[in-house]
Design a protein around this motif. Structure first.
Motif, PDB file in Angstrom:
ATOM      1  N   ARG A  20       0.347  -7.172  -4.278  1.00 59.28           N
ATOM      2  CA  ARG A  20      -0.169  -7.958  -3.457  1.00 59.28           C
ATOM      3  C   ARG A  20      -0.555  -9.493  -3.593  1.00 59.28           C
ATOM      4  N   ASN A  35     -10.066   3.907  -0.742  1.00 56.04           N
ATOM      5  CA  ASN A  35     -10.725   3.396   0.616  1.00 56.04           C
ATOM      6  C   ASN A  35      -9.647   4.549   1.055  1.00 56.04           C
ATOM      7  N   MET A  45      -1.391   2.855  -6.200  1.00 55.67           N
ATOM      8  CA  MET A  45      -1.934   3.459  -5.691  1.00 55.67           C
ATOM      9  C   MET A  45      -1.967   5.020  -6.290  1.00 55.67           C
ATOM     10  N   TRP A  64      -9.139  -0.812   7.875  1.00 56.05           N
ATOM     11  CA  TRP A  64      -7.829  -1.251   6.907  1.00 56.05           C
ATOM     12  C   TRP A  64      -6.645  -1.055   8.200  1.00 56.05           C
ATOM     13  N   VAL A 119      -9.018   5.724   4.750  1.00 55.19           N
ATOM     14  CA  VAL A 119      -8.218   4.750   6.324  1.00 55.19           C
ATOM     15  C   VAL A 119      -8.062   5.478   7.016  1.00 55.19           C
ATOM     16  N   ASP A 129      -5.042   7.895   6.076  1.00 56.38           N
ATOM     17  CA  ASP A 129      -3.767   7.058   4.658  1.00 56.38           C
ATOM     18  C   ASP A 129      -5.494   6.761   3.043  1.00 56.38           C
ATOM     19  N   THR A 130      -4.751   7.096   2.020  1.00 59.72           N
ATOM     20  CA  THR A 130      -5.778   7.086   1.358  1.00 59.72           C
ATOM     21  C   THR A 130      -5.719   6.231   0.068  1.00 59.72           C
ATOM     22  N   GLY A 131      -5.787   5.084  -0.609  1.00 63.56           N
ATOM     23  CA  GLY A 131      -5.827   4.160  -1.692  1.00 63.56           C
ATOM     24  C   GLY A 131      -6.635   4.492  -2.856  1.00 63.56           C
ATOM     25  N   MET A 144       0.605   3.499   1.726  1.00 65.59           N
ATOM     26  CA  MET A 144       1.114   4.455   2.628  1.00 65.59           C
ATOM     27  C   MET A 144       2.269   3.859   3.833  1.00 65.59           C
ATOM     28  N   ALA A 202       0.653  -0.925  -0.060  1.00 62.74           N
ATOM     29  CA  ALA A 202       0.094  -0.378   0.053  1.00 62.74           C
ATOM     30  C   ALA A 202       0.585   0.992   0.101  1.00 62.74           C
TER      31      ALA A 202
HETATM   32  N1  SER Z   1      -4.160   1.912   3.289  1.00 62.92           N
HETATM   33  C1  SER Z   1      -5.383   1.363   2.706  1.00 62.92           C
HETATM   34  C2  SER Z   1      -5.801   0.233   1.242  1.00 62.92           C
HETATM   35  O1  SER Z   1      -4.417   0.000   1.053  1.00 62.92           O
HETATM   36  C3  SER Z   1      -5.595   3.212   2.300  1.00 62.92           C
HETATM   37  O2  SER Z   1      -4.439   3.543   0.844  1.00 62.92           O
HETATM   38  O3  SER Z   1      -6.069   0.667   1.057  1.00 62.92           O
END
Ligand code: SER
Length: 880
Positions: free
Chosen positions: A68, A211, A91, A166, A213, A234-236, A42, A40
């Protein structure tokens, strides 16, 4: 809207909202033991969230390639089977480090989606965390209220812990989240089934886009949540999915991120995409996997047999398997897609271009190797499934393990192939077999980690070790760990002279003195931004001021080898050419090891030239010039090359030894001037992979020791040869003498063999119509025994049976020869007979139908061999 534009607009939008754009981290995670790959955006900010470090900017934005495929977030099985999961995806994210929170994050996300990207609000649904009893958390009402200002209530759904809380991994920063989902079905479909019933239901066209977070907790190793000192965002947002929506496509694979790859696969394979389910899936797998493998290699993780490298190998093999089975690729093909991918992504990820040739070569070699074993492995699996009893549908664990161990089939591949045949694999049995193997090879260095315990509330890990080897410091935090069951402690200081392992250089060792306690520092490592000192015990009081002292001699020898590595790198580029780039390095107090790109083996002359150039630079005693705070642009202008797979911060350190000779980006420690190295000696020059060479070398005291040993060896040799004037001539003479003695010996042995043959000639006996000779002989080598048997075979053309045995240097040997038509009349050939006769000597053998030999372990068994032969003669049916 092209993917490129979507990416740019995202960044611009948040830049306008005061965010600093941050470069993507490498997709391979080298500094965080809890994570193999960046999963991610983050990840690189973990220490800001946990409060270990202050963020340089309170707001950040980035586009981050993520993988992932292992650990908590693993989508591998979905990839290709559906149209919206990927191994590697980009992301887009925005972050607040203790700055803004939900009241800004939510409306901004809404504004970007609806006003900039112009998505229809009616097609959007949002989810809000519904709370969880176990974690003692309630509904996220704050997020709920903010959304209610923006979107119709009927489009706000409450979600479970699984979907709306998350977590980065088993431990680490986490928090409730709010997701935006989009419904891109046709009007008719939407009329029939309302969108809100399909959210989080694995529908290919009602998918999660973004997402958000709200990071507020740290998940501890004991499973509990601990509130963090500050609240973060923290967004993705998945670029591939957003592209699908904005380009009005039904699948991520129909967007401009994938179509060039899919076209290339179609034209190479002559299979059109969109015609058959199985072929489409194979094409998707390939288009997806080549991205993951390419990014991983470009970021410094080639396929290999362990850890992260093995995950990459599995991904590549999965693609090869699909290509082989469904598209008929029996030759390497994945490497041919790399250029298409590079062409497409090079503006956003420039490092792909400079690595292209290397990546292609590595993938191709990997494919070749796997294709070789794939065919045999598949046949084996085919046979196995046919051999299974009718009622059984399970392939047992040891078979799965055999496929893994000897054919290189990752277990998920076996499971996949088995599934296609309606079979299952005993995963537990496989895991057991693997465990046994691991234990055997003692590689399972199990490390358990406890949670950090704070002693002082202040930032930590300022590195002062470039200028001093001792420092006064305080413990900021510590934790307990276990390494193979043994307790260890990890200590983080406010400031430290200890260099943490990195950039190829080993971590410092030394001691921490706290009052009366002296703790030995066994190793120093980096964990994200923390410098972690490993010790075997804790002191009686962690709160007292301490003195940290690095082992000076070890550091000094290590620094010498690090400086030598830079000189070697520069010399290689000067002697071999500018294509030479660093591929890996190890530097410790004993030696240096340096891997670099170069297509051919180095000649003697080249090695000499490199060595001479480095030594010349040592004698010139060039002073170190160090720039600690350069921008990457300034450093590149000086000629420093960024290493692929490294993440550089905003300020970089540049180490130069004469700016026209060696300039490198480097965090390691060096000597003040090259003269400290004394003398440089290359000790090995080998190959490690396709196009990658390795050199090992020593300097200073280590070089002195090496030369001393070499000279001492020469001295000993001189002594052994009674001090000849010319040692080389002396040895040549010795070799000559040896050769002539060898000839004499061979002649003598031939004579001896002849004597034995002559003696045995007349000793044949007869049993019914068979002439036979069963006896022990005295000979000095095994090949002579065979010669004797062959010679005796010439004695008669009648049916004959010859068995001779010999004890040669305490080892038993047998020779069996048949004459006439005995082989057919008996229905047994010499090989079968030799095998049978070798039982008493615990051996085995082989040869031709009429002449075979055997060797064994048990010399005491020889008499029994002879009596067995006699029995055989008397019990085998006689010729008619
Ligand atoms: N860490 C969160 C995710 O991976 C938002 O970036 O979904």
């Amino acid at each position: 809207m092209q993917a490129k534009t979507i990416r740019e607009q995202f960044i611009q939008f948040f830049e306008q909202k005061g965010h600093q754009q941050v470069a993507a981290a490498p997709i391979v995670n080298k500094d965080d033991p809890t994570l193999l790959f960046t999963n991610a955006g983050m990840n690189q900010f973990k220490d800001y969230f946990l409060g270990h470090k202050h963020a340089p900017h309170p707001r950040a934005v980035s586009a981050q390639p993520c993988l992932r495929v292992s650990g908590k977030h693993n989508d591998l099985e979905e990839v290709g089977a559906d149209t919206y999961h990927h191994t590697m995806f980009e992301m887009l994210g925005n972050w607040s480090f203790g700055d803004y929170f939900k009241a800004e994050a939510i409306p901004w996300a809404w504004e970007l989606l609806t006003a900039v990207y112009k998505l229809t609000p009616d097609r959007l649904y949002v989810t809000v965390y519904g709370g969880d009893k176990g974690d003692q958390l309630g509904v996220d009402q704050e997020a709920q209220r903010i959304w209610e200002q923006l979107i119709d209530k009927s489009h706000i759904l409450l979600g479970s812990k699984k979907n709306n809380f998350w977590e980065m991994g088993d431990t680490g920063p986490c928090g409730p989240c709010s997701e935006v989902h989009v419904d891109i079905r046709s009007a008719a479909e939407r009329e029939q089934v309302p969108g809100h019933t399909l959210v989080n239901r694995d529908h290919p066209r009602v998918v999660e886009l973004w997402n958000l977070v709200f990071i507020q907790y740290n998940r501890l190793a004991n499973g509990q949540l601990r509130a963090l000192p500050a609240k973060h965002v923290d967004t993705g947002l998945g670029l591939e999915r957003l592209a699908m929506v904005l380009q009005a496509k039904k699948s991520n694979y129909d967007t401009d991120l994938f179509t060039p790859l899919i076209q290339a696969i179609s034209s190479i394979s002559k299979h059109t995409y969109g015609q058959s389910t199985a072929i489409d899936m194979a094409i998707r797998v390939m288009a997806d996997h080549v991205r993951a493998v390419t990014f991983a290699i470009a970021d410094g993780q080639p396929p290999s047999n362990v850890k992260a490298g093995y995950v990459i190998r599995r991904i590549l093999r999965r693609a090869v398997r699909y290509g082989y089975t469904y598209l008929g690729f029996e030759e390497p093909f994945m490497y041919r897609l790399v250029s298409v991918l590079v062409q497409q992504l090079q503006t956003a990820y420039a490092h792909l271009k400079s690595q292209q040739a290397y990546i292609e070569k590595l993938i191709r070699e990997e494919e070749e190797a796997f294709l070789r074993t794939l065919a045999t492995g598949l046949q084996r699996l085919e046979k196995l499934s046919q051999a299974l009893p009718k009622e059984s549908t399970v392939i047992d664990g040891s078979t799965a393990f055999e496929l893994y161990d000897t054919h290189g089939f990752p277990i998920d591949l076996t499971v996949l192939i088995a599934r296609e045949r309606g079979l299952q694999v005993d995963a537990v049995g496989f895991a057991k077999a693997l465990q046994v193997q691991r234990q055997r090879s003692r590689h399972a260095a199990a490390v358990e980690k406890g949670d950090w315990k704070k002693i002082l509330d202040k930032p930590s890990s300022t590195f002062v070790g470039y200028d001093q080897l001792e420092a006064n410091a305080h413990v900021v935090q510590y934790r307990m760990t276990k390494v193979q069951g043994q307790p260890r402690y990890q200590i983080v200081l406010d400031q430290t002279p200890f260099y943490p392992e990195g950039g190829g250089q080993v971590g410092d060792t030394g001691q921490l003195r706290l009052g009366k306690d002296i703790l030995k520092v066994l190793d120093t490592r980096r964990e994200n931004d923390l410098i972690v000192h490993e010790v075997a015990q804790l002191p009686s009081d962690l709160g007292v001021p301490l003195q940290a002292s690095v082992d000076k001699a070890k550091r000094m020898h290590t620094a010498s080898h690090h400086t030598a590595t830079h000189l070697l790198h520069a010399a290689l580029r000067q002697v071999l050419g500018l294509h030479v780039e660093q591929r890996g390095s190890l530097v410790n107090e004993k030696y240096l090891r340096f891997d670099f790109s170069h297509p051919a083996q180095l000649t003697h002359r080249e090695i000499r030239a490199v060595e001479a150039l480095v030594n010349e630079k040592i004698r010139a005693n060039i002073a170190l010039t160090e720039y600690r705070q350069m921008t990457l642009a300034e450093a590149s202008a000086m000629g420093a090359m960024a290493l692929f797979g490294e993440k550089y911060g905003e300020r970089v350190r540049v180490v130069a030894f004469n700016p026209t000779f060696s300039v490198e980006l480097c965090g390691g420690t060096h000597v003040p001037a090259t003269g400290h190295l004394g003398f440089f000696k290359i000790t090995a020059s080998t190959a490690v992979a396709a196009g990658v060479r390795r050199m090992e070398a020593v300097v200073g005291a280590a070089a002195e020791t090496l030369i001393h040993h070499q000279l001492a060896l020469l001295q000993t040799l001189r002594g052994m040869l009674k001090q000849p004037k010319d040692l080389e001539k002396g040895i040549q003479q010795l070799l000559k003498d040896k050769a002539s003695l060898g000839k004499q010996l061979a002649a003598y042995e031939a004579q001896q063999t002849q004597v034995v043959i002559d003696q045995l000639h007349g000793r044949f006996k007869k049993w019914n119509d068979v002439r036979y000779l069963i006896t022990e002989v005295t000979l000095s080598n095994a090949s002579a025994l065979r010669q004797v048997a062959a010679a005796l075979q010439q004695v008669t053309t009648e049916p004959g049976f010859i068995v001779i045995t010999a004890d040669i240097d305490q080892k038993p040997y047998i020779a069996v020869a048949l004459t006439g038509d005995l082989e057919n009349t008996w229905g047994r050939n010499a090989c079968d007979i030799a095998q049978a006769l070798a039982q008493p000597i615990q051996g085995g053998g082989g040869g031709k139908a009429t002449l075979a030999t055997a060797g064994g372990k048990l010399v005491q068994g020889l008499p029994r061999v002879l009596s067995l032969a006699e029995e055989m003669l008397r019990t085998t049916p006689q010729p008619v």
